[in-house]
Design an enzyme around this catalytic site. Structure first.
Site, short mmCIF file in Angstrom:
data_model
loop_
_atom_site.label_atom_id
_atom_site.label_comp_id
_atom_site.label_asym_id
_atom_site.label_seq_id
_atom_site.Cartn_x
_atom_site.Cartn_y
_atom_site.Cartn_z
N HIS A 22 -0.81 -29.03 29.60
CA HIS A 22 -0.91 -28.65 28.19
C HIS A 22 -0.75 -27.15 27.92
O HIS A 22 -1.45 -26.57 27.09
CB HIS A 22 -2.27 -29.14 27.63
CG HIS A 22 -2.28 -29.33 26.15
ND1 HIS A 22 -2.53 -28.30 25.26
CD2 HIS A 22 -2.07 -30.41 25.38
CE1 HIS A 22 -2.48 -28.76 24.03
NE2 HIS A 22 -2.19 -30.04 24.07
N HIS B 292 -6.99 -36.46 18.08
CA HIS B 292 -7.22 -36.15 19.49
C HIS B 292 -8.36 -37.04 20.00
O HIS B 292 -9.51 -36.85 19.60
CB HIS B 292 -7.57 -34.66 19.64
CG HIS B 292 -6.41 -33.77 19.34
ND1 HIS B 292 -6.05 -33.42 18.06
CD2 HIS B 292 -5.48 -33.20 20.17
CE1 HIS B 292 -4.95 -32.66 18.11
NE2 HIS B 292 -4.59 -32.52 19.37
N HIS C 165 2.72 -35.73 27.30
CA HIS C 165 2.26 -34.51 26.62
C HIS C 165 2.07 -33.39 27.63
O HIS C 165 1.14 -32.61 27.50
CB HIS C 165 0.95 -34.87 25.90
CG HIS C 165 0.51 -33.92 24.84
ND1 HIS C 165 1.34 -33.38 23.89
CD2 HIS C 165 -0.74 -33.42 24.55
CE1 HIS C 165 0.64 -32.60 23.08
NE2 HIS C 165 -0.62 -32.61 23.47
N ASP D 243 -3.67 -37.54 20.87
CA ASP D 243 -3.20 -36.59 21.90
C ASP D 243 -4.34 -36.16 22.83
O ASP D 243 -5.51 -36.18 22.46
CB ASP D 243 -2.67 -35.31 21.24
CG ASP D 243 -1.30 -35.51 20.63
OD1 ASP D 243 -0.83 -36.65 20.53
OD2 ASP D 243 -0.70 -34.49 20.24
ZN LIG Z 1 -2.23 -31.55 22.68
#
Ligand SMILES: [Zn+2]
Length: 272
Positions: free
Chosen positions: A134, A232, A130, A79
């Protein structure tokens, strides 16, 4: 005697240099996803087509169900990218082991690094979405949440295909911080977009060393034995840890499953 020693030293140096060159050439060759599949690597064991009609929401962190994975099967997800240079290191580690993953991109950095977005796709990875910036979609009004989702998808699609469409070519989405609302879940389901949660994670948003992260994720995997794993890619410690984690998967007989949209073409790398 001195001359012999010097010749020996030169020979040793030449041998060492040749060996280093061979290693570096092997690395260069190995690091290209185009050379995959390749013997001796972890590899991607199978494709799993994921369809919003049958599995609209997956991941035990947020939902009662997850993907139909067998024992020792994992799905790797990353992510918050793209974020050079850490994302590039992650891509190199995946290419080195011929492994395919899924990247849930944030729209703004995707719009700033479109070449990296295209590289992720060119390496055969799945590109999911995503949001644009964010935020927590729980804490903003519904119309702004919809705008965040749409703008993020459009930015990712623009980077990938040069068209700012809100119809994603891969209908996969993950909520920032897993923070969904009934309204946004309904919206995504009505548009045929699969919501990915996760089954286990490395907690790599916390500061830690690569060694600590490896210990944490392997301990959690030992208990879970399967699942959607969340990392991540912008995190330097994750990028540094990944080669050792992929080796761990190979040494412990885990298999990597690559998730793709249900409507994707017939073959990926000859795997039906
Ligand atoms: Zn995220």
């Amino acid at each position: 005697m001195i001359k012999i020693r010097r010749q020996k030293r030169v020979r040793n140096f030449r041998n060492a240099w040749a060996a280093a060159l061979a290693v570096s050439m092997a690395w260069t060759a190995a690091a290209s996803a185009a050379d995959c599949p390749r013997k001796g690597t972890l590899g991607t064991s199978r494709l799993l087509r994921v369809d919003a009609a049958t599995t609209p929401q997956v991941g035990l962190k947020s939902f009662p169900q997850t993907l139909p994975l067998g024992d020792h099967e994992v799905v790797l997800t990353f992510d918050d990218g793209p974020w050079p240079p850490a994302t590039k290191k992650v891509l190199a580690a995946l290419a080195q082991e011929c492994v395919r993953a899924t990247f849930f991109l944030i729209g703004k950095p995707a719009s700033e690094h479109p070449e990296l977005v295209r590289r992720i796709a060119a390496d055969g990875h799945t590109v999911g979405h995503h949001t644009w910036l964010h935020p927590s979609l729980m804490r903003i009004p519904p119309n702004e949440a919809k705008e965040e989702i749409d703008r993020g998808i459009a930015a990712d699609e623009m980077a990938l295909h040069g068209v700012a469409t809100t119809v994603p070519s891969t209908p996969f989405f993950r909520f920032p911080g897993f923070e969904s609302t009934p309204a946004t879940l309904d919206l995504l389901q009505s548009r045929g977009i699969v919501v990915f949660g996760a089954d286990l994670w490395a907690s790599d948003w916390n500061p830690m060393t690569p060694k600590q992260e490896l210990k944490l994720i392997t301990a959690r995997l030992k208990i879970a034995r399967r699942g959607i794993i969340l990392f991540h890619d912008p995190k330097a410690h994750t990028a540094a840890m990944l080669p050792a984690f992929l080796r761990y998967l190979r040494d412990n007989h885990y298999r990597v499953v690559h998730v793709v949209p249900a409507a994707v073409g017939v073959y990926f790398d000859g795997v039906p």
